[in-house]
Design an enzyme around this catalytic site. Structure first.
Site, mmCIF file in Angstrom:
data_model
loop_
_atom_site.group_PDB
_atom_site.id
_atom_site.type_symbol
_atom_site.label_atom_id
_atom_site.label_comp_id
_atom_site.label_asym_id
_atom_site.label_seq_id
_atom_site.Cartn_x
_atom_site.Cartn_y
_atom_site.Cartn_z
ATOM 1 N N ARG A 1 -62.516 81.880 -8.210
ATOM 2 C CA ARG A 1 -62.223 82.683 -7.810
ATOM 3 C C ARG A 1 -63.326 82.945 -6.688
ATOM 4 O O ARG A 1 -62.874 83.079 -5.211
ATOM 5 C CB ARG A 1 -62.439 83.956 -8.563
ATOM 6 C CG ARG A 1 -61.797 84.293 -9.613
ATOM 7 C CD ARG A 1 -61.273 85.237 -10.703
ATOM 8 N NE ARG A 1 -60.926 86.673 -8.617
ATOM 9 C CZ ARG A 1 -61.197 88.035 -8.719
ATOM 10 N NH1 ARG A 1 -62.733 87.293 -9.059
ATOM 11 N NH2 ARG A 1 -61.106 88.192 -7.265
ATOM 12 N N GLU B 1 -48.710 97.820 -16.161
ATOM 13 C CA GLU B 1 -48.327 96.038 -16.692
ATOM 14 C C GLU B 1 -50.006 95.774 -15.909
ATOM 15 O O GLU B 1 -50.685 94.607 -15.227
ATOM 16 C CB GLU B 1 -48.018 95.642 -16.189
ATOM 17 C CG GLU B 1 -47.489 94.438 -17.051
ATOM 18 C CD GLU B 1 -46.296 93.942 -16.236
ATOM 19 O OE1 GLU B 1 -44.759 93.225 -17.067
ATOM 20 O OE2 GLU B 1 -46.130 93.931 -14.784
ATOM 21 N N GLY C 1 -52.211 96.313 -11.251
ATOM 22 C CA GLY C 1 -52.718 95.980 -9.530
ATOM 23 C C GLY C 1 -54.144 96.778 -9.767
ATOM 24 O O GLY C 1 -54.355 96.496 -7.943
ATOM 25 N N CYS D 1 -69.240 67.888 -7.634
ATOM 26 C CA CYS D 1 -69.174 67.409 -6.408
ATOM 27 C C CYS D 1 -67.931 67.762 -5.460
ATOM 28 O O CYS D 1 -67.199 67.147 -5.125
ATOM 29 C CB CYS D 1 -69.229 65.829 -6.542
ATOM 30 S SG CYS D 1 -70.930 65.305 -7.966
ATOM 31 N N GLU D 2 -68.707 69.281 -4.397
ATOM 32 C CA GLU D 2 -67.404 69.935 -3.579
ATOM 33 C C GLU D 2 -68.279 70.851 -3.408
ATOM 34 O O GLU D 2 -68.835 71.670 -3.197
ATOM 35 C CB GLU D 2 -66.853 70.021 -4.877
ATOM 36 C CG GLU D 2 -65.426 70.912 -4.079
ATOM 37 C CD GLU D 2 -64.192 70.284 -3.994
ATOM 38 O OE1 GLU D 2 -64.129 69.296 -4.866
ATOM 39 O OE2 GLU D 2 -63.379 70.119 -2.741
ATOM 40 N N TYR E 1 -59.944 86.595 -14.842
ATOM 41 C CA TYR E 1 -59.259 85.805 -14.109
ATOM 42 C C TYR E 1 -60.503 84.150 -13.949
ATOM 43 O O TYR E 1 -60.513 83.638 -13.065
ATOM 44 C CB TYR E 1 -58.978 85.878 -12.359
ATOM 45 C CG TYR E 1 -57.529 86.815 -12.694
ATOM 46 C CD1 TYR E 1 -56.204 86.315 -13.624
ATOM 47 C CD2 TYR E 1 -57.412 88.468 -12.511
ATOM 48 C CE1 TYR E 1 -55.336 87.256 -13.543
ATOM 49 C CE2 TYR E 1 -56.491 89.055 -12.707
ATOM 50 C CZ TYR E 1 -55.232 88.712 -13.036
ATOM 51 O OH TYR E 1 -54.910 89.710 -13.554
ATOM 52 N N TYR F 1 -60.812 82.437 -3.251
ATOM 53 C CA TYR F 1 -59.646 83.409 -2.466
ATOM 54 C C TYR F 1 -61.002 84.486 -1.700
ATOM 55 O O TYR F 1 -60.998 85.645 -1.933
ATOM 56 C CB TYR F 1 -59.097 84.812 -2.808
ATOM 57 C CG TYR F 1 -58.518 84.886 -3.898
ATOM 58 C CD1 TYR F 1 -57.750 83.750 -4.214
ATOM 59 C CD2 TYR F 1 -59.016 85.187 -5.223
ATOM 60 C CE1 TYR F 1 -56.651 83.832 -5.804
ATOM 61 C CE2 TYR F 1 -58.581 84.999 -6.731
ATOM 62 C CZ TYR F 1 -57.949 84.473 -6.212
ATOM 63 O OH TYR F 1 -57.327 84.795 -8.203
ATOM 64 N N GLY G 1 -54.339 94.069 -16.090
ATOM 65 C CA GLY G 1 -54.958 93.400 -16.367
ATOM 66 C C GLY G 1 -55.739 93.308 -16.108
ATOM 67 O O GLY G 1 -56.941 93.631 -16.935
ATOM 68 N N ARG G 2 -56.363 93.269 -14.490
ATOM 69 C CA ARG G 2 -58.104 92.651 -14.164
ATOM 70 C C ARG G 2 -58.837 94.065 -14.486
ATOM 71 O O ARG G 2 -59.958 93.666 -15.412
ATOM 72 C CB ARG G 2 -57.788 92.657 -12.516
ATOM 73 C CG ARG G 2 -58.798 92.696 -12.120
ATOM 74 C CD ARG G 2 -58.402 93.078 -10.179
ATOM 75 N NE ARG G 2 -57.890 92.410 -10.060
ATOM 76 C CZ ARG G 2 -57.704 91.402 -9.645
ATOM 77 N NH1 ARG G 2 -59.126 90.834 -9.264
ATOM 78 N NH2 ARG G 2 -57.243 90.076 -9.119
#
Ligand SMILES: *Cc1c(COP(=O)(O)O)cnc(C)c1O
Length: 433
Positions: free
Chosen positions: A331, A291, A249, A362-363, A391, A335, A293-294
């Site tokens: 991403r 732990e 984190g 198309c969004e 991510y 968010y 990740g990022r």
């Protein structure tokens, strides 16, 4: 240098990563393209490894939370750097196995391991299961008994921390889909069940409070709650918890508005807190597992696109369209994550054009960012989005039937394809006519 040491410009005014010209990389490998600087990933692993052993002691181990970026070569790097890994699915386990990652250093996570996942992981000899709930505990125990083995486990505990208010609050995250809350008594309940269960040995506890956290306080709060709980287990059950996994984190700098993080100092500060809490609670210092990740992979990566249309809507806003979007980086759509973008072939020019960066899907929500300050582009330019190592590829989809980009790793002046670009043939491979 732009945000990080390994991102710079050269004499042509082109953006470089690890000293390599991104415009050349885009030409050679096509766009959209993920580019990772392998030396940065290795350096981050070493920072975590060295700091973990220095401040928590010899047994401490950082795990690479591989959901951040998962493909075969990354597990080889993690193995070579002496890391453990955290896997959350059969697919991640399979990839790690293919890379020859030592199974005893794998921690198997996830809030819903299927019976097949459990049996596949035991076939592989996965070292530790992080058990999420009592149903899963029964399933793991039964399968281990059936095989006549003892499976090492940790239990996932919800300390009840809201990392973004920087406080331990009674309700914060108690209603999470993950783990067992201490305040509801469910954590103590599953601990007692695990101690009594056959076929498993309870090595310790795990907690993970969130992601993109820049302050030490939430980790200190979590450590306080967890060490008090360990001491309560000792008092109530006479059972010694020997391992404490504090999760991942720690934050990452995505834009110039984000702080730089000194990961070694952060680990030192967390270790100081844990050490004094253990003394205060009269418990032995557990083996500590981290732990991340990022923070291991995010900064290593950039994504290169080719600019298509540039649309200026007078009195409203400007759009730059690129040949990728939410399928390679969901991403912002998910968010509103903030990124830094540059025109790679004119990277030294001033970023005086404010634009919304649009993907090709198309969004309307298919955006990579809004109100971004960037060089004024034209069709055919190479556009780089920075800090996309975490991510992005691991969250990529084939929405709008777009093939996933290739992943290229650069190291010491060499580039190599680590994941090939998907072809249209790959897209229809499983379609049954
Ligand atoms: C996602 C996750 C991590 C890694 O989080 P980062 O913010 O990427 O460091 C670690 N542990 C668990 C259980 C996770 O779900």
């Amino acid at each position: 240098m732009i945000l990080y040491d390994h991102i710079d410009t050269n004499e042509k005014g082109h953006l470089t990563i690890g000293g390599m010209d991104t415009v050349e990389l885009a030409k050679k490998h096509g766009t959209p393209l993920y580019v990772l600087d392998e030396n940065v990933i290795r350096r981050q692993c070493r920072i975590y490894r060295d700091a973990a052993t220095r401040y928590f002691g010899e047994g401490a181990l950082p795990l690479y939370a591989s959901k951040a970026l998962c493909f075969t070569a990354i597990y080889k790097i993690a193995a070579e750097e002496g890391m453990g890994i955290d896997c959350v699915s059969g697919g991640e386990l399979y990839t790690a196995k293919r890379a020859g990652f030592p199974a005893e250093r794998i921690y198997f996570h996830g809030n819903n391991k299927t019976d097949k996942d459990i049996s596949d992981a035991m076939d592989m000899g996965v070292g530790t299961f992080v058990v999420d709930n009592t149903d899963e505990l029964s399933a793991v125990s039964a399968e281990a008994v059936r095989r006549g083995i003892t499976q090492r486990i940790l239990l996932r505990i919800t300390p009840g921390i809201d990392p973004h208010t920087h406080r331990a609050i009674i309700t914060g995250n108690v209603d999470s889909k993950f783990g067992n809350a201490i305040v509801t008594g469910q954590a103590m309940d599953i601990v007692k069940k695990a101690i009594a269960a056959e076929g498993v040995s309870l090595a310790g506890l795990h907690c993970h409070i969130g992601s993109q956290i820049f302050d030490i306080e939430p980790f200190a709060d979590a450590a306080k709650i967890m060490t008090e709980f360990i001491s309560q287990i000792k008092a109530e059950c006479g059972y010694i918890i020997r391992e404490l996994n504090l999760g991942g984190g720690l934050g990452v700098r995505y834009t110039e508005y984000d702080r730089e993080v000194d990961y070694a100092s952060a680990i030192r500060d967390i270790a100081a807190v844990v050490t004094s809490l253990c003394e205060k609670n009269g418990i032995q210092m557990p083996r500590v597992i981290l732990e991340p990740g990022r923070s291991l992979v995010a900064a290593s990566g950039i994504t290169l696109y080719t600019v298509g249309g540039v649309k200026e809507i007078p009195g409203f806003k400007n759009y730059i369209s690129v040949d990728g979007g939410m399928p390679d980086n969901p991403r912002y759509a998910l968010y509103q994550s903030q990124y830094t973008a540059l025109i790679a072939n004119r990277a030294t020019e001033p970023r005086d054009f404010r634009a919304t960066l649009a993907g090709r899907c198309c969004e309307s929500g298919d955006l990579l960012g809004e109100d971004m300050d960037i060089q004024r582009p034209c069709r055919g330019d190479t556009l780089a989005v920075l800090v996309t190592g975490a991510y992005n590829y691991s969250m990529a989809s084939n929405y709008n039937r777009l093939p996933r980009p290739a992943v290229v790793m650069v190291r010491d002046g060499e580039d190599r394809v680590a994941v090939k670009r998907e072809t249209y043939e790959d897209l229809v491979r499983n379609d049954v006519i």
